[in-house]
Design an enzyme around this catalytic site. Structure first.
Site, PDB file in Angstrom:
ATOM      1  N   GLY A 174      -8.291  10.452  -4.519  1.00  0.00           N
ATOM      2  CA  GLY A 174      -7.263   9.108  -5.640  1.00  0.00           C
ATOM      3  C   GLY A 174      -7.525   9.175  -6.898  1.00  0.00           C
ATOM      4  CB  THR A 205      -4.158  11.235 -10.683  1.00  0.00           C
ATOM      5  OG1 THR A 205      -3.776  11.745  -9.105  1.00  0.00           O
ATOM      6  CG2 THR A 205      -5.172  13.310 -10.698  1.00  0.00           C
ATOM      7  N   GLY A 206      -4.868   8.035  -9.772  1.00  0.00           N
ATOM      8  CA  GLY A 206      -3.964   7.039  -9.529  1.00  0.00           C
ATOM      9  C   GLY A 206      -4.988   6.346 -11.012  1.00  0.00           C
ATOM     10  CE1 TYR A 207      -3.150   0.243 -14.528  1.00  0.00           C
ATOM     11  CE2 TYR A 207      -3.941  -0.769 -12.386  1.00  0.00           C
ATOM     12  CZ  TYR A 207      -3.732  -0.612 -14.638  1.00  0.00           C
ATOM     13  OH  TYR A 207      -3.443  -1.808 -14.808  1.00  0.00           O
ATOM     14  N   GLY A 213      -8.198   5.120 -10.125  1.00  0.00           N
ATOM     15  CA  GLY A 213      -8.813   6.145  -9.477  1.00  0.00           C
ATOM     16  C   GLY A 213      -9.723   7.140 -10.592  1.00  0.00           C
ATOM     17  NE  ARG A 263      -4.866  12.872  -2.029  1.00  0.00           N
ATOM     18  CZ  ARG A 263      -4.580  11.643  -2.293  1.00  0.00           C
ATOM     19  NH1 ARG A 263      -3.624  11.004  -1.223  1.00  0.00           N
ATOM     20  NH2 ARG A 263      -4.286  11.359  -3.132  1.00  0.00           N
ATOM     21  CE  LYS A 290       0.500  11.796  -9.123  1.00  0.00           C
ATOM     22  NZ  LYS A 290       0.200  11.332  -7.639  1.00  0.00           N
ATOM     23  CE  LYS A 318      -6.141  -3.331   0.503  1.00  0.00           C
ATOM     24  NZ  LYS A 318      -6.628  -3.659  -0.885  1.00  0.00           N
ATOM     25  CG  HIS A 372       0.155  -9.213  -2.099  1.00  0.00           C
ATOM     26  ND1 HIS A 372      -0.287  -8.401  -2.062  1.00  0.00           N
ATOM     27  CD2 HIS A 372       0.051  -9.523  -0.530  1.00  0.00           C
ATOM     28  CE1 HIS A 372      -0.743  -7.224  -0.618  1.00  0.00           C
ATOM     29  NE2 HIS A 372       0.016  -8.179   0.019  1.00  0.00           N
TER      30      HIS A 372
END
Length: 313
Positions: free
Chosen positions: A11, A13-15, A17, A36, A45, A139, A271
């Site tokens: 992950g 390329t994520g926020y 990651g 991936r 990406k 989770k 949340h």
């Protein structure tokens, strides 16, 4: 503490990651990034992955839909950090990690696994409202699989990402601070905990070789960033030299508005409800079997909320 590992980040390329990759490289670990095939022709990406390679990271190919490729990627490293998205407004991929757990079991060489957590501790959210509880429930499913498999783990609870919460003065749907007005959630006095995302990454990487954090939850609680929404607003007012016009939203009105939204929005608003109406991040003491990152690593100089807000001036 000076030990260096071979770290695989999934992950990347994520926020969060991309920050984990940078922190791993900065702290001197041999860093691997899972490329991936599913990213296809997403040029941003691809360019990010190439920038990691220029910085010294190794790109390895693997896919959640190809068990053998995951196993082969894992055999090259000691530590795995997964940062796939658990945010419904982006993409909710938490349960994909069950495939990763299976691959870790087969590879047999992983010394530490840090699954995609990084927010509220799901073990403390058994009474969370629907539909937002799905994040915590999923989770916990992953945690059970990890522990049943006997995989050494660290769970990182980083509380509120500053970019999402501080910038918008803790208002849902806002990521930039107004110079005119603010909507307080309830009386705005419930304490929360805000952490700069780069700091989250730095603390996370520090845990990977630390025996004190093995098979434990690590909470990131910077003491000067334990603030209420009202206190965040006051810091912003001091910076801009004026008072904002304030209104407030009652708990019941918040819930009524939430129930009129789409599913993904309801998950996120749930949340907000638990954090800013119930104070779920600060209504407990860290007990045995857990650690606090700022106490473990006092040499990391975290970003204070007051300083974080200055970028918006």
């Amino acid at each position: 503490m000076g030990l260096k590992s071979k770290v695989l980040i999934i992950g990347a390329t994520g926020y969060l990651g991309k920050r984990l990759v940078n922190a791993s490289l900065q702290q001197g670990h041999e860093t691997y990034v899972l490329r991936r095939p599913e990213i296809g022709v997403d040029i941003e990406k691809i360019q990010m992955l190439l920038s990691f390679k220029k910085q010294g990271a190794h790109l390895v190919t693997g896919s959640f839909s190809d068990h053998r490729s995951l196993v082969e990627a894992l055999k090259q490293v000691d530590v795995v950090i997964c940062a796939v998205s658990g945010v419904h407004i982006r993409s909710h991929q938490i349960l994909l990690q069950l495939k990763l757990v299976d691959a870790i079991k087969e590879a047999g060489n992983i010394k530490r696994f840090l699954p995609s957590e990084f927010g509220t501790d799901p073990a403390r959210m058994a009474d969370a409202l629907e539909p937002g509880r799905v994040t915590f429930d999923d989770k916990m499913v992953v945690r059970k699989a990890i522990e049943d498999a006997g995989i050494p783990f660290t769970y990182v609870s980083a509380n509120c990402f500053a970019g999402y919460m501080v910038g918008g003065l803790c208002q849902p749907g806002h990521i930039l601070p107004s110079r005119e007005s603010v909507l307080l959630l309830g009386d705005g006095n419930k304490k929360s905990i805000f952490v700069d995302e780069d700091d989250i990454a730095a603390y996370t990487i520090r845990t990977i070789n630390d025996p004190r954090t093995c098979n434990k939850t690590v909470y990131i609680r910077p003491s000067e960033n334990i603030l209420s929404q009202r206190e965040v607003v006051e810091l912003w007012e001091k910076l801009i030299g004026k008072q904002l016009e304030k209104s407030s939203l009652s708990e019941q009105d918040f819930l009524n508005i939430m129930r009129g939204q789409g599913y993904a929005e309801q998950v996120g608003l749930t949340h907000y409800y638990h954090v800013f109406y119930e104070g779920c991040l600060t209504n407990f003491e860290i007990g045995d079997g857990a650690e606090e990152a700022c106490a473990l690593y006092p040499d990391i100089k975290y970003t204070k909320v007051a300083d974080y807000l200055k970028q918006y001036l």
